[in-house]
Design a protein around this motif. Sequence first.
Motif, short mmCIF file in Angstrom:
data_model
loop_
_atom_site.label_atom_id
_atom_site.label_comp_id
_atom_site.label_asym_id
_atom_site.label_seq_id
_atom_site.Cartn_x
_atom_site.Cartn_y
_atom_site.Cartn_z
N PRO A 1 -10.56 -57.29 35.56
CA PRO A 1 -10.33 -55.84 35.51
C PRO A 1 -10.27 -55.36 34.07
O PRO A 1 -9.89 -56.11 33.16
CB PRO A 1 -8.97 -55.69 36.20
N VAL A 2 -10.65 -54.10 33.86
CA VAL A 2 -10.57 -53.50 32.52
C VAL A 2 -9.91 -52.13 32.62
O VAL A 2 -10.04 -51.43 33.63
CB VAL A 2 -11.96 -53.36 31.88
N GLU A 3 -9.20 -51.78 31.58
CA GLU A 3 -8.56 -50.47 31.48
C GLU A 3 -9.48 -49.52 30.71
O GLU A 3 -10.25 -49.93 29.84
CB GLU A 3 -7.21 -50.57 30.75
N ASP A 4 -9.36 -48.24 31.01
CA ASP A 4 -10.17 -47.23 30.31
C ASP A 4 -9.94 -47.28 28.80
O ASP A 4 -10.86 -47.03 28.01
CB ASP A 4 -9.85 -45.84 30.86
N SER A 5 -8.71 -47.61 28.38
CA SER A 5 -8.38 -47.62 26.95
C SER A 5 -9.19 -48.64 26.17
O SER A 5 -9.31 -48.54 24.94
CB SER A 5 -6.89 -47.89 26.76
N LEU A 6 -9.78 -49.63 26.86
CA LEU A 6 -10.60 -50.63 26.17
C LEU A 6 -11.78 -49.96 25.47
O LEU A 6 -12.28 -50.48 24.47
CB LEU A 6 -11.12 -51.66 27.19
N TYR A 7 -12.18 -48.78 25.94
CA TYR A 7 -13.37 -48.12 25.42
C TYR A 7 -13.05 -47.03 24.39
O TYR A 7 -13.92 -46.24 24.02
CB TYR A 7 -14.20 -47.57 26.59
N ASP A 8 -11.79 -47.04 23.91
CA ASP A 8 -11.42 -46.09 22.86
C ASP A 8 -12.17 -46.38 21.56
O ASP A 8 -12.40 -45.48 20.75
CB ASP A 8 -9.91 -46.13 22.61
N GLY A 9 -12.57 -47.64 21.36
CA GLY A 9 -13.36 -47.97 20.17
C GLY A 9 -14.71 -47.29 20.20
O GLY A 9 -15.23 -46.86 19.15
N VAL A 10 -15.30 -47.17 21.38
CA VAL A 10 -16.57 -46.45 21.53
C VAL A 10 -16.36 -44.98 21.22
O VAL A 10 -17.18 -44.34 20.55
CB VAL A 10 -17.13 -46.63 22.95
N ARG A 11 -15.25 -44.43 21.69
CA ARG A 11 -14.95 -43.02 21.41
C ARG A 11 -14.79 -42.80 19.90
O ARG A 11 -15.23 -41.78 19.37
CB ARG A 11 -13.67 -42.61 22.15
N ALA A 12 -14.21 -43.78 19.21
CA ALA A 12 -14.04 -43.67 17.76
C ALA A 12 -15.39 -43.68 17.05
O ALA A 12 -15.61 -42.92 16.09
CB ALA A 12 -13.16 -44.80 17.24
N VAL A 13 -16.31 -44.54 17.51
CA VAL A 13 -17.65 -44.57 16.91
C VAL A 13 -18.38 -43.27 17.17
O VAL A 13 -19.14 -42.78 16.34
CB VAL A 13 -18.45 -45.79 17.41
N CYS A 14 -18.14 -42.66 18.32
CA CYS A 14 -18.73 -41.36 18.61
C CYS A 14 -18.26 -40.31 17.59
O CYS A 14 -19.04 -39.47 17.16
CB CYS A 14 -18.35 -40.91 20.02
N GLU A 15 -17.00 -40.38 17.24
CA GLU A 15 -16.48 -39.43 16.25
C GLU A 15 -17.15 -39.64 14.90
O GLU A 15 -17.41 -38.68 14.16
CB GLU A 15 -14.97 -39.59 16.12
N ILE A 16 -17.45 -40.89 14.56
CA ILE A 16 -18.10 -41.19 13.28
C ILE A 16 -19.54 -40.70 13.27
O ILE A 16 -20.01 -40.06 12.33
CB ILE A 16 -18.07 -42.71 13.00
N THR A 17 -20.27 -41.00 14.34
CA THR A 17 -21.70 -40.70 14.37
C THR A 17 -22.02 -39.26 14.74
O THR A 17 -23.06 -38.73 14.36
CB THR A 17 -22.42 -41.61 15.39
N GLU A 18 -21.12 -38.64 15.51
CA GLU A 18 -21.36 -37.30 16.04
C GLU A 18 -22.71 -37.24 16.76
O GLU A 18 -23.45 -36.26 16.71
CB GLU A 18 -21.32 -36.24 14.92
N ALA A 19 -23.04 -38.34 17.45
CA ALA A 19 -24.30 -38.41 18.18
C ALA A 19 -24.34 -37.33 19.27
O ALA A 19 -23.32 -37.03 19.90
CB ALA A 19 -24.46 -39.79 18.81
#
Length: 312
Positions: A289-307
């Motif tokens: 099982p995985v928690e949604d918070s595991l993907y906060d790193g992806v959200r952080a990269v989104c903030e950097i790239t502003e893709a």
Amino acid sequence: MYFRTKASALAVSVALLAMVTGCATTSDSAETPEAPEKLVFAQIPSESAQGIAEDNKAIIEVIERETGLEVEIQEATDYAAVIEGLRAGQVQIAGLGPFSYMVAKDGGAGVEALGALVDAPDEEPGYQSYGIVPAGSDITDLAGFEGKTVCFVDPTSTSGFLYPTAGMLELDIDPEADITPVFAGGHDASALSVADGTCDAGFAYDTMVTSELIDSGDLKEGDLEVVWESEIIAGSPYVASDKLPADLLAQLEDIFANELNVPALVESGVCASESDCGLPEDSAYGFIPVEDSLYDGVRAVCEITEAAACKV
């Protein structure tokens, strides 16, 4: 641009829907979803629709046995198509990348993470993006991608676009103006396009480069050189639609947590042995099982790239 246009249209649709449902009675809003006649499983192909079915054979067998529902494979052209299928209620289970999961989750497509693959039960799921060039290329690092034709996977691929974009931006390489981008549509297609010279360089996830295309005979050892590796990316989750009845959703969560691992698959007779279980990504253990918070790193990269695709 396409994604942002769809996102804008979706925002209007959601606003209108909210106005309509705001007038609904309490009994209407609490109506229990009907159980589907079958479960549609969608995933973008790593090689072919047949490959999707083969990679997920054990998973499909267990789900069909435990739920009594047929699982139908739906090959999608890209992650956006999978997300829209989930949003529309036409897809009930899907294999997503970390980025496309974040887009689906935060964009209101209505998904719940079921689990991600690992090689050991106490391991945190993760993998890497590789920057690749043909054997003998004079490109030796990511900086050398500037001015070149570069293969990506698709605009909502984590290891095939988002993390590579972040890597290039750190080197002041504009992924739109300083290279000629090509979206190959799949990790295998990106790697093969680099190998055959269609692209000067490109990106794909780690095992696609190091083992999967070699094992399939599409590439030989040494056809590609890895010149860049990303940081560890949270593992790709399988998800279910939250439009499913609560008891069916809970059953799927239990299946992924307890039955889709090598020891359980061997015990149930789905796999003949621990060395021959055929799970996706050549996983040595299976799902946890995985928690949604595991993907906060992806959200952080989104903030950097502003893709553009991050703007859900």
